[in-house]
Every structure is written in structure tokens, then in C-alpha cells.
Design a protein around this motif. Structure first.
Motif, PDB file in Angstrom:
ATOM      1  N   CYS A 147      -5.189  30.748 -24.278  1.00  5.48           N
ATOM      2  CA  CYS A 147      -6.276  29.760 -24.338  1.00  5.48           C
ATOM      3  C   CYS A 147      -6.588  29.226 -22.943  1.00  5.48           C
ATOM      4  O   CYS A 147      -5.690  28.902 -22.168  1.00  5.48           O
ATOM      5  CB  CYS A 147      -5.889  28.622 -25.270  1.00  5.48           C
ATOM      6  N   ASN A 149      -9.078  26.678 -22.623  1.00  8.41           N
ATOM      7  CA  ASN A 149      -9.862  25.463 -22.836  1.00  8.41           C
ATOM      8  C   ASN A 149      -9.478  24.348 -21.875  1.00  8.41           C
ATOM      9  O   ASN A 149     -10.318  23.519 -21.489  1.00  8.41           O
ATOM     10  CB  ASN A 149      -9.692  24.966 -24.277  1.00  8.41           C
ATOM     11  N   SER A 152     -11.634  23.446 -18.874  1.00  9.50           N
ATOM     12  CA  SER A 152     -12.891  22.703 -19.002  1.00  9.50           C
ATOM     13  C   SER A 152     -12.676  21.446 -19.833  1.00  9.50           C
ATOM     14  O   SER A 152     -12.563  20.340 -19.304  1.00  9.50           O
ATOM     15  CB  SER A 152     -13.982  23.587 -19.610  1.00  9.50           C
ATOM     16  N   CYS A 154     -10.520  20.469 -23.565  1.00 10.59           N
ATOM     17  CA  CYS A 154      -9.788  20.942 -24.741  1.00 10.59           C
ATOM     18  C   CYS A 154     -10.490  20.527 -26.029  1.00 10.59           C
ATOM     19  O   CYS A 154     -10.753  19.343 -26.252  1.00 10.59           O
ATOM     20  CB  CYS A 154      -8.358  20.395 -24.727  1.00 10.59           C
ATOM     21  N   GLU A 155     -10.775  21.510 -26.851  1.00 14.04           N
ATOM     22  CA  GLU A 155     -11.331  21.331 -28.187  1.00 14.04           C
ATOM     23  C   GLU A 155     -11.112  22.627 -28.943  1.00 14.04           C
ATOM     24  O   GLU A 155     -10.736  23.639 -28.359  1.00 14.04           O
ATOM     25  CB  GLU A 155     -12.831  20.987 -28.125  1.00 14.04           C
ATOM     26  N   CYS A 157      -8.686  23.579 -30.775  1.00 15.57           N
ATOM     27  CA  CYS A 157      -7.344  23.968 -30.336  1.00 15.57           C
ATOM     28  C   CYS A 157      -6.727  25.012 -31.261  1.00 15.57           C
ATOM     29  O   CYS A 157      -6.611  24.783 -32.477  1.00 15.57           O
ATOM     30  CB  CYS A 157      -6.451  22.733 -30.260  1.00 15.57           C
ATOM     31  N   ARG A 165     -14.523  20.634 -32.757  1.00 14.38           N
ATOM     32  CA  ARG A 165     -14.959  20.042 -31.493  1.00 14.38           C
ATOM     33  C   ARG A 165     -14.348  18.673 -31.263  1.00 14.38           C
ATOM     34  O   ARG A 165     -14.227  18.227 -30.130  1.00 14.38           O
ATOM     35  CB  ARG A 165     -16.488  19.944 -31.455  1.00 14.38           C
ATOM     36  N   HIS A 170      -8.834  17.357 -28.730  1.00 11.33           N
ATOM     37  CA  HIS A 170      -9.944  16.809 -27.963  1.00 11.33           C
ATOM     38  C   HIS A 170      -9.783  15.310 -27.755  1.00 11.33           C
ATOM     39  O   HIS A 170     -10.060  14.784 -26.663  1.00 11.33           O
ATOM     40  CB  HIS A 170     -11.266  17.094 -28.683  1.00 11.33           C
TER      41      HIS A 170
END
Length: 415
Positions: A147, A149, A152, A154-155, A157, A165, A170
Motif C-alpha cells: 500500500c 496511501n 498522500s 491514508c484512506e 485502508c 474514504r 483516514h
């Protein structure tokens, strides 16, 4: 210069062992250092316990309960993530007030909350944070695997049962992102690979990040006579391998790759099956997995006795690490100090320890075939055991690593 190291445990787990060895190394170098933990086993006066026994248990359960609830009562990945929603306020302690610099290590499982970390950062005391996994750079996971994410925001997951989202990851990401805005922390990664991951993080990528390896007290891992150790352990095989981890069947340790690689070695027939023996140490939830091994083996369970570890390492020709990721590779330097050649996958922290086809073999990442090549190479190419130990002494000896930290502390305090 008074330094306060902070870690969840005194000596349970790889991060705890590394932090405790650093405490000893700093003390031996003349630094006034104390270590604050939630769990203590020794009688060392410089290790201080914080929090009550009941409070520790309740905080630990509270955090796991929230994760379990968000995953709709699923235990999957329950310990692969941490949300730091509860913890101990160490800023109220005398040790914190007296310290010139706070050095955080692994602080999860109810040791520090995000709120508590904010109080530490806002106290005005300079903070160094050694990363023993990826958690400081991600929202909730300790290892991001594939992963990206965290680079940028984290969402969605993959460690959560119902990623979205606005999932738990997140929500925690937003809190951690705000935590480091306009606050300075000196991060230390234990390998170049981990440092690069940290620099890619949206959360801490703009912070100062340097690399200092874990240390080893060589006097605690002597180079012992190989044949005598084998006789003591009742091993008659001519080729001996060793594999160890805090928990052997943790998926990240890649025990399945080791099993597959050994099957390949046996099938090739270059080294007879009866000439091979495997030594294993560490926790195992399902010991039946050992029945899949194609060669004879000895399982020592969990070992925290350095003398016994030295005997196991010294009895072996090579140490194998089949981990999917390794932020450093503590067992590799321990084993090499005892005369073992290393075999491991390339692509993470092990590459800071192993020089391919010199002091070890870096196999293609997650290739059991390549790992088998490495095992055969180590067992068919003699190595100078003293030279292997001298290499560890030069790069990872406790006084060498302590000197690097002292220099870093001085720079941070001058700022």
C-alpha cells in the motif's frame, strides 16, 4: 546531557531489545540516560516503570476494542494496526521534567496516545524518535506492505474489513497529520530503506530524517567453537541453519518462503537431506506448521538468554531471514557476530547488513527459488568466521552507534 528513552517494553520485542541495548551503550559512553517503559522485567534502576498494572491493561484493551469494533468484531489484522487513542501522560513524571531530551522508540499498545505525544512536543523539550517500523509515517499500520496511501492521504485502508474514504485509518491520519504541523521532530530510521519510506510519507516527510542502525554489544554474543556447540545441542548434521523471530508464524516473517526454499534445496539434491538441520527459536501459535519442514529441526521456543542464543548461532553455518519486510534485521547481526553467513531477501532493511556474495546472499524479493540459491551458496562456500565478526564490530558495535546518537543529540540540543 540527560536523555530519557521511551519504549513500551524493556525487553519484549525487537524494538525493546534495540532500545535497551542503546540505553546500555549510552550509559557506557558516559551519557546520563534513563529508560521509561510500561513493562519492566529487570531490576535496573535506570529503567523506570510508568502507569499502574490495571491502567496498562485497560488502555491496551480499549485500543484493541475500538479496532475490533470498527472491523465489526473481526480479529483479522487486530494487531497489525495501532490507533494510539489512549496512553500515559509521561510529561507529569519527574524523569520527564529532569530530561534535556526525549527519545521516543516504539510507543504503541497503550504506552503513548496521540494526545500524549502532542503534549511531549509542546513541552519545549527537543524530541528524537527512532522508527522501528513504519507506524510513525502511516496512519495506523506498522508495515504498509504494498500500500502506498501513506504517501498522500491514508484512506480505504487494506487492513480494515470495510475500507472507505472516511474509515478509521483516514480519521487517525488526519490527527497525525495535524500533530506534526509546525512541530519539529528529529526522526531516526534504523535502515536506509525505512528512511526512504519515511521521506515519502505525507505525515512526516518534511521532518528531519537520518539513519542510524541498531547496535550490538559484542561481548554478549561471543564467537564460540562451532563443534562444541553442536555437541552440546546434540546436532550431528554437517550443515546447520538458524531461523529466529519474536513470533515465527507472524505472516511478515515469511516462514512459508523458508519452508518452500528448503523443499527446493532438498529436491535439487546438491546437499543431501540428512546433512541438513534447522534450528528455530521464537514464539509459535501453531507448532504443527513445523511438520511441513522437509529437514530435521530443533525448536527452542522463545529465548531471551544471550548466552543460549550465542550457542545456537555459533552452532550454525548460516542464518536465514525470509521476512517479507525487515526494517533492520537484528538476528542477522547477532548471528554474524557468532560467525554465521546471512541469507535474506533483498528490498528492505537487510540490505544495510548484507553485502551480496560477500558476507551473505541477498535473494530476489519473495522468491523461494532465489532463497534456495542463497542457502546452497552459503553452505558450499566457506567463510572466515572471525572476519564476519570483525565486520559487525566495525559497523554495529555499541560504542560506534552510541557515538552517532550522542552527535545527533548535541546537534538537536544546539538547535
Amino acid at each position: 546531557m540527560k536523555i530519557l528513552l521511551v519504549n513500551t517494553s524493556e525487553n519484549t520485542g525487537g524494538a525493546a531489545v534495540a532500545a535497551n541495548r542503546l540505553r546500555e551503550a549510552l550509559s557506557n559512553s558516559g551519557v546520563k540516560v534513563k529508560m521509561m517503559v510500561r513493562e519492566k522485567k529487570s531490576n535496573d534502576f535506570s529503567v523506570v516503570v510508568v502507569g499502574s498494572r490495571v491502567g496498562k491493561f485497560l488502555r491496551f484493551c480499549h485500543e484493541r476494542f475500538v479496532i475490533w469494533l470498527c472491523n465489526l468484531l473481526s480479529r483479522r489484522n487486530l494487531f497489525a494496526v495501532s490507533i494510539a487513542n489512549t496512553g500515559i501522560d509521561i510529561t507529569r513524571t519527574r524523569e520527564f521534567r529532569e530530561a534535556d531530551l526525549i527519545h521516543l522508540h516504539w510507543i504503541n499498545h497503550g504506552m503513548l496516545s496521540l494526545k500524549g505525544i502532542r503534549k511531549i512536543l509542546d513541552s519545549g523539550k527537543p524530541v528524537v524518535w527512532t522508527m522501528h517500523d513504519m507506524w510513525p509515517a502511516t496512519a495506523i499500520c506498522h508495515h504498509a506492505h504494498e500500500c502506498e496511501n501513506y504517501q498522500s492521504e491514508c484512506e480505504k485502508c487494506p487492513f480494515l474489513r470495510f475500507p472507505s474514504r472516511h474509515d478509521l485509518a483516514h480519521r487517525v491520519w488526519k490527527r497525525k497529520f495535524q500533530l506534526f504541523q509546525n512541530r519539529q521532530v528529529q526522526f531516526v530510521a534504523v535502515s536506509r530503506w525505512l528512511a526512504e519510506k519515511a521521506r515519502q510519507s505525507k505525515i512526516i516527510g518534511n521532518q528531519s530524517i537520518t539513519t542510524i542502525p541498531n547496535s550490538l554489544t559484542l561481548s554478549k554474543f561471543p564467537l564460540l567453537d562451532r563443534q562444541q556447540c553442536r555437541e552440546k545441542l546434540k546436532i550431528s548434521a554437517s550443515h546447520v541453519l538458524v531461523f529466529g523471530a519474536a513470533r515465527i508464524d507472524d505472516p511478515i516473517k515469511g516462514f512459508n518462503y523458508l519452508t518452500d526454499a528448503l523443499n527446493i534445496v532438498v529436491e535439487r539434491g546438491k546437499i543431501p537431506r540428512n546433512d541438513l538441520h534447522l534450528l528455530l527459536f521464537g514464539g509459535f501459535r501453531d507448532p504443527k506448521m513445523l511438520e511441513k519442514l522437509p529437514i530435521s529441526h530443533t525448536y527452542f521456543h522463545y529465548i531471551d538468554n544471550e548466552k543460549q542464543l550465542s550457542e545456537i548461532y555459533s552452532a550454525a553455518d548460516a542464518v536465514v531471514s525470509s521476512s517479507r519486510y525487515e526494517t533492520f534485521g537484528q538476528t542477522l547481526i547477532e548471528a554474524q557476530a557468532c560467525g554465521c553467513v546471512s541469507v535474506s531477501f533483498d528490498g528492505s532493511g537487510q540490505a544495510d547488513i548484507i553485502r551480496h556474495l560477500d558476507n551473505g546472499f541477498l535473494a530476489e524479493r519473495l522468491s523461494a527459488e532465489s532463497l534456495a540459491d542463497g542457502i546452497e551458496w552459503t553452505l558450499t562456500n566457506p567463510h572466515d568466521r572471525q572476519k564476519l565478526r570483525d565486520d559487525i564490530a566495525r559497523r554495529f558495535a555499541d560504542h560506534t552507534v552510541a557515538a552517532q546518537y550522542v552527535e545527533l543529540y548535541q546537534k538537536v540540543l544546539q538547535k
